[in-house]
Design a protein around this motif. Structure first.
Motif, PDB file in Angstrom:
ATOM      1  N   PHE A 222       0.360 -72.129 -39.208  1.00  0.00           N
ATOM      2  CA  PHE A 222       1.635 -72.095 -38.493  1.00  0.00           C
ATOM      3  C   PHE A 222       2.797 -72.209 -39.469  1.00  0.00           C
ATOM      4  O   PHE A 222       2.781 -73.039 -40.371  1.00  0.00           O
ATOM      5  CB  PHE A 222       1.710 -73.244 -37.483  1.00  0.00           C
ATOM      6  N   GLN A 223       3.780 -71.354 -39.287  1.00  0.00           N
ATOM      7  CA  GLN A 223       5.010 -71.449 -40.071  1.00  0.00           C
ATOM      8  C   GLN A 223       6.162 -70.877 -39.256  1.00  0.00           C
ATOM      9  O   GLN A 223       5.981 -69.980 -38.446  1.00  0.00           O
ATOM     10  CB  GLN A 223       4.890 -70.732 -41.403  1.00  0.00           C
ATOM     11  N   VAL A 224       7.321 -71.440 -39.468  1.00  0.00           N
ATOM     12  CA  VAL A 224       8.514 -70.970 -38.771  1.00  0.00           C
ATOM     13  C   VAL A 224       9.123 -69.870 -39.623  1.00  0.00           C
ATOM     14  O   VAL A 224       9.517 -70.102 -40.768  1.00  0.00           O
ATOM     15  CB  VAL A 224       9.516 -72.127 -38.554  1.00  0.00           C
ATOM     16  N   THR A 225       9.198 -68.682 -39.066  1.00  0.00           N
ATOM     17  CA  THR A 225       9.699 -67.541 -39.849  1.00  0.00           C
ATOM     18  C   THR A 225      11.214 -67.402 -39.727  1.00  0.00           C
ATOM     19  O   THR A 225      11.854 -66.878 -40.626  1.00  0.00           O
ATOM     20  CB  THR A 225       9.029 -66.240 -39.385  1.00  0.00           C
ATOM     21  N   ASN A 226      11.780 -67.871 -38.636  1.00  0.00           N
ATOM     22  CA  ASN A 226      13.217 -67.747 -38.439  1.00  0.00           C
ATOM     23  C   ASN A 226      13.913 -68.944 -39.090  1.00  0.00           C
ATOM     24  O   ASN A 226      13.672 -70.092 -38.735  1.00  0.00           O
ATOM     25  CB  ASN A 226      13.514 -67.702 -36.936  1.00  0.00           C
ATOM     26  N   LYS A 227      14.787 -68.705 -40.041  1.00  0.00           N
ATOM     27  CA  LYS A 227      15.484 -69.770 -40.769  1.00  0.00           C
ATOM     28  C   LYS A 227      16.409 -70.567 -39.850  1.00  0.00           C
ATOM     29  O   LYS A 227      16.623 -71.757 -40.055  1.00  0.00           O
ATOM     30  CB  LYS A 227      16.305 -69.182 -41.925  1.00  0.00           C
TER      31      LYS A 227
ATOM     32  N   THR B  82      -7.201 -73.083 -36.727  1.00  0.00           N
ATOM     33  CA  THR B  82      -6.690 -71.988 -37.566  1.00  0.00           C
ATOM     34  C   THR B  82      -5.224 -71.719 -37.276  1.00  0.00           C
ATOM     35  O   THR B  82      -4.423 -71.546 -38.208  1.00  0.00           O
ATOM     36  CB  THR B  82      -7.523 -70.715 -37.326  1.00  0.00           C
ATOM     37  N   ASN B  83      -4.866 -71.681 -35.997  1.00  0.00           N
ATOM     38  CA  ASN B  83      -3.452 -71.468 -35.649  1.00  0.00           C
ATOM     39  C   ASN B  83      -2.578 -72.598 -36.169  1.00  0.00           C
ATOM     40  O   ASN B  83      -1.461 -72.363 -36.648  1.00  0.00           O
ATOM     41  CB  ASN B  83      -3.292 -71.352 -34.135  1.00  0.00           C
TER      42      ASN B  83
END
Length: 148
Positions: free
Chosen positions: A107-112, A102-103
């Motif tokens: 998972f996604q990178v939120t900081n550009k 699930t993790n």
């Protein structure tokens, strides 16, 4: 494979005395010869394609090992799902396959800034791998001109 069965070693009495690793080596000889033939191909065949081909061959060689591992992982995931949802089992974090999946899935990178950093690293290593393989090809070409 036709060459393998025609060899004089393949006789019943001799074959029964050979150990399991010896049999494995015996059957892997044609594959290793094929890989050596691929890596010794002449110049128009680039090194990068040889690496991709070798990785593909290794994947298909390891498929009989990977498939049972995938089946065991799937059955463990089903066991964990049933245990958590219906039987109120609590699995430790090291054995929580569904939580890890699930993790990984969400998972996604939120900081550009970090996303740009990861993209630059991937591009950097792609360029390095391409440069190394091209260098090997050019060195082979130069050696063919010198010694050919």
């Amino acid at each position: 494979m036709h060459k393998t069965w025609k060899k004089p070693l393949h006789k019943r009495k001799v074959w029964a005395k050979i150990s399991w690793p010896g049999r494995l080596v015996y059957y892997m000889q044609p594959l290793v010869e094929h890989l050596f033939d691929i890596w010794l191909q002449q110049l128009p065949f680039p090194t990068l394609l040889k690496c991709v081909y070798t990785c593909g061959m290794l994947f298909f060689i390891l498929l009989p090992v990977l498939y049972p591992m995938m089946v065991l992982g799937l059955y463990y995931a089903v066991f964990q799902y049933v245990g958590e949802k219906h039987l109120d089992f609590v699995f430790p974090p090291n054995w929580d396959l569904l939580g890890a999946a699930t993790n990984l899935w969400y998972f996604q990178v939120t900081n550009k800034k970090y996303m740009l950093f990861v993209t630059m690293y991937i591009d950097r290593y792609r360029v390095i791998i391409t440069a190394i393989s091209s260098t090997v090809d050019y060195m082979r070409m130069a050696l063919c001109f010198v010694f050919g």
